[in-house]
Design a protein around this motif. Structure first.
Motif, PDB file in Angstrom:
ATOM      1  N   GLU A  42     110.760  27.115  91.248  1.00  0.00           N
ATOM      2  CA  GLU A  42     111.884  26.182  91.140  1.00  0.00           C
ATOM      3  C   GLU A  42     112.488  25.914  92.515  1.00  0.00           C
ATOM      4  O   GLU A  42     112.834  24.781  92.832  1.00  0.00           O
ATOM      5  N   SER A  43     112.595  26.939  93.334  1.00  0.00           N
ATOM      6  CA  SER A  43     113.144  26.758  94.688  1.00  0.00           C
ATOM      7  C   SER A  43     112.254  25.836  95.517  1.00  0.00           C
ATOM      8  O   SER A  43     112.754  24.987  96.258  1.00  0.00           O
ATOM      9  N   GLN A  44     110.950  26.018  95.415  1.00  0.00           N
ATOM     10  CA  GLN A  44     110.026  25.153  96.151  1.00  0.00           C
ATOM     11  C   GLN A  44     110.106  23.720  95.649  1.00  0.00           C
ATOM     12  O   GLN A  44     110.088  22.776  96.445  1.00  0.00           O
ATOM     13  N   ILE A  45     110.198  23.547  94.337  1.00  0.00           N
ATOM     14  CA  ILE A  45     110.320  22.203  93.756  1.00  0.00           C
ATOM     15  C   ILE A  45     111.594  21.547  94.262  1.00  0.00           C
ATOM     16  O   ILE A  45     111.585  20.375  94.652  1.00  0.00           O
ATOM     17  N   ARG A  46     112.673  22.307  94.296  1.00  0.00           N
ATOM     18  CA  ARG A  46     113.950  21.776  94.796  1.00  0.00           C
ATOM     19  C   ARG A  46     113.785  21.288  96.229  1.00  0.00           C
ATOM     20  O   ARG A  46     114.260  20.211  96.587  1.00  0.00           O
ATOM     21  N   GLY A  47     113.132  22.080  97.062  1.00  0.00           N
ATOM     22  CA  GLY A  47     112.940  21.716  98.457  1.00  0.00           C
ATOM     23  C   GLY A  47     111.997  20.538  98.649  1.00  0.00           C
ATOM     24  O   GLY A  47     112.256  19.648  99.455  1.00  0.00           O
ATOM     25  N   GLU A  48     110.902  20.524  97.899  1.00  0.00           N
ATOM     26  CA  GLU A  48     109.904  19.462  98.041  1.00  0.00           C
ATOM     27  C   GLU A  48     110.427  18.103  97.595  1.00  0.00           C
ATOM     28  O   GLU A  48     110.114  17.085  98.208  1.00  0.00           O
ATOM     29  N   TYR A  49     111.176  18.101  96.501  1.00  0.00           N
ATOM     30  CA  TYR A  49     111.592  16.833  95.900  1.00  0.00           C
ATOM     31  C   TYR A  49     113.075  16.526  96.071  1.00  0.00           C
ATOM     32  O   TYR A  49     113.534  15.461  95.657  1.00  0.00           O
ATOM     33  N   GLY A  50     113.820  17.450  96.647  1.00  0.00           N
ATOM     34  CA  GLY A  50     115.233  17.214  96.902  1.00  0.00           C
ATOM     35  C   GLY A  50     116.069  17.061  95.646  1.00  0.00           C
ATOM     36  O   GLY A  50     116.938  16.201  95.573  1.00  0.00           O
ATOM     37  N   VAL A  51     115.781  17.905  94.647  1.00  0.00           N
ATOM     38  CA  VAL A  51     116.494  17.825  93.371  1.00  0.00           C
ATOM     39  C   VAL A  51     117.286  19.109  93.131  1.00  0.00           C
ATOM     40  O   VAL A  51     117.082  20.120  93.798  1.00  0.00           O
ATOM     41  N   ALA A  52     118.174  19.064  92.173  1.00  0.00           N
ATOM     42  CA  ALA A  52     118.996  20.215  91.807  1.00  0.00           C
ATOM     43  C   ALA A  52     118.184  21.241  91.011  1.00  0.00           C
ATOM     44  O   ALA A  52     117.121  20.938  90.461  1.00  0.00           O
ATOM     45  N   ARG A  53     118.715  22.449  90.944  1.00  0.00           N
ATOM     46  CA  ARG A  53     118.049  23.536  90.225  1.00  0.00           C
ATOM     47  C   ARG A  53     117.777  23.174  88.761  1.00  0.00           C
ATOM     48  O   ARG A  53     116.696  23.418  88.236  1.00  0.00           O
ATOM     49  N   GLY A  54     118.769  22.598  88.098  1.00  0.00           N
ATOM     50  CA  GLY A  54     118.601  22.217  86.697  1.00  0.00           C
ATOM     51  C   GLY A  54     117.519  21.168  86.509  1.00  0.00           C
ATOM     52  O   GLY A  54     116.790  21.186  85.519  1.00  0.00           O
ATOM     53  N   THR A  55     117.400  20.267  87.468  1.00  0.00           N
ATOM     54  CA  THR A  55     116.358  19.242  87.405  1.00  0.00           C
ATOM     55  C   THR A  55     114.983  19.876  87.542  1.00  0.00           C
ATOM     56  O   THR A  55     114.057  19.544  86.795  1.00  0.00           O
ATOM     57  N   ALA A  56     114.844  20.810  88.482  1.00  0.00           N
ATOM     58  CA  ALA A  56     113.575  21.513  88.665  1.00  0.00           C
ATOM     59  C   ALA A  56     113.216  22.296  87.408  1.00  0.00           C
ATOM     60  O   ALA A  56     112.069  22.262  86.946  1.00  0.00           O
ATOM     61  N   ARG A  57     114.203  22.949  86.832  1.00  0.00           N
ATOM     62  CA  ARG A  57     113.971  23.742  85.618  1.00  0.00           C
ATOM     63  C   ARG A  57     113.547  22.845  84.449  1.00  0.00           C
ATOM     64  O   ARG A  57     112.630  23.175  83.696  1.00  0.00           O
ATOM     65  N   ALA A  58     114.212  21.699  84.308  1.00  0.00           N
ATOM     66  CA  ALA A  58     113.862  20.763  83.225  1.00  0.00           C
ATOM     67  C   ALA A  58     112.469  20.190  83.432  1.00  0.00           C
ATOM     68  O   ALA A  58     111.733  19.966  82.460  1.00  0.00           O
ATOM     69  N   ALA A  59     112.074  19.963  84.681  1.00  0.00           N
ATOM     70  CA  ALA A  59     110.729  19.444  84.965  1.00  0.00           C
ATOM     71  C   ALA A  59     109.666  20.456  84.549  1.00  0.00           C
ATOM     72  O   ALA A  59     108.651  20.087  83.936  1.00  0.00           O
ATOM     73  N   VAL A  60     109.900  21.722  84.849  1.00  0.00           N
ATOM     74  CA  VAL A  60     108.949  22.770  84.453  1.00  0.00           C
ATOM     75  C   VAL A  60     108.893  22.871  82.925  1.00  0.00           C
ATOM     76  O   VAL A  60     107.813  23.005  82.337  1.00  0.00           O
ATOM     77  N   ALA A  61     110.037  22.775  82.280  1.00  0.00           N
ATOM     78  CA  ALA A  61     110.068  22.805  80.810  1.00  0.00           C
ATOM     79  C   ALA A  61     109.272  21.636  80.238  1.00  0.00           C
ATOM     80  O   ALA A  61     108.547  21.796  79.243  1.00  0.00           O
ATOM     81  N   GLU A  62     109.382  20.477  80.860  1.00  0.00           N
ATOM     82  CA  GLU A  62     108.623  19.306  80.412  1.00  0.00           C
ATOM     83  C   GLU A  62     107.115  19.552  80.559  1.00  0.00           C
ATOM     84  O   GLU A  62     106.334  19.194  79.672  1.00  0.00           O
ATOM     85  N   LEU A  63     106.697  20.173  81.641  1.00  0.00           N
ATOM     86  CA  LEU A  63     105.280  20.500  81.812  1.00  0.00           C
ATOM     87  C   LEU A  63     104.807  21.473  80.742  1.00  0.00           C
ATOM     88  O   LEU A  63     103.687  21.366  80.243  1.00  0.00           O
ATOM     89  N   ARG A  64     105.679  22.437  80.385  1.00  0.00           N
ATOM     90  CA  ARG A  64     105.334  23.358  79.287  1.00  0.00           C
ATOM     91  C   ARG A  64     105.179  22.589  77.978  1.00  0.00           C
ATOM     92  O   ARG A  64     104.248  22.824  77.214  1.00  0.00           O
ATOM     93  N   ASN A  65     106.104  21.656  77.718  1.00  0.00           N
ATOM     94  CA  ASN A  65     106.035  20.854  76.494  1.00  0.00           C
ATOM     95  C   ASN A  65     104.765  20.021  76.438  1.00  0.00           C
ATOM     96  O   ASN A  65     104.238  19.777  75.353  1.00  0.00           O
ATOM     97  N   ARG A  66     104.292  19.579  77.578  1.00  0.00           N
ATOM     98  CA  ARG A  66     103.048  18.792  77.642  1.00  0.00           C
ATOM     99  C   ARG A  66     101.800  19.662  77.538  1.00  0.00           C
ATOM    100  O   ARG A  66     100.687  19.160  77.449  1.00  0.00           O
ATOM    101  N   GLY A  67     101.993  20.976  77.590  1.00  0.00           N
ATOM    102  CA  GLY A  67     100.854  21.890  77.496  1.00  0.00           C
ATOM    103  C   GLY A  67     100.079  22.036  78.793  1.00  0.00           C
ATOM    104  O   GLY A  67      98.930  22.487  78.776  1.00  0.00           O
ATOM    105  N   LEU A  68     100.698  21.689  79.913  1.00  0.00           N
ATOM    106  CA  LEU A  68     100.012  21.762  81.198  1.00  0.00           C
ATOM    107  C   LEU A  68     100.192  23.104  81.891  1.00  0.00           C
ATOM    108  O   LEU A  68      99.368  23.494  82.724  1.00  0.00           O
ATOM    109  N   VAL A  69     101.282  23.797  81.558  1.00  0.00           N
ATOM    110  CA  VAL A  69     101.558  25.089  82.181  1.00  0.00           C
ATOM    111  C   VAL A  69     102.044  26.076  81.134  1.00  0.00           C
ATOM    112  O   VAL A  69     102.473  25.686  80.046  1.00  0.00           O
TER     113      VAL A  69
END
Length: 82
Positions: A42-69
């Motif tokens: 999440e910290s790396q995602i925040r740094g790479e994309y310039g987003v907040a912690r909650g945004t990074a966390r929601a993005a990872v949750a979305e990837l889980r929902n898609r069955g990718l991770v």
């Protein structure tokens, strides 16, 4: 190996977390992020994309929902085998 590195568009009508999830999914599809390997933290995602912690966390949750991770407690989040 093709490296996919795009940025999010804060003016887009698409929510930021979805943009980040789409960018990470593209990296998985391109082979940059390989099956069995961890995705950026999440910290790396925040740094790479310039987003907040909650945004990074929601993005990872979305990837889980898609069955990718899959997230393994105390180990991290890993790309699943296709």
């Amino acid at each position: 190996m093709l490296t996919v590195q795009l940025m999010v568009d804060p003016l887009s009508p698409t929510p930021l977390y979805m943009q980040v999830a789409d960018l990470l999914a593209a990296r998985i599809e391109s082979g940059e992020l390989r099956a069995g390997k961890p995705i950026p933290s999440e910290s790396q995602i925040r740094g790479e994309y310039g987003v907040a912690r909650g945004t990074a966390r929601a993005a990872v949750a979305e990837l889980r929902n898609r069955g990718l991770v899959v997230t393994i407690h105390a180990r991290g989040t890993f790309v699943v085998e296709r």
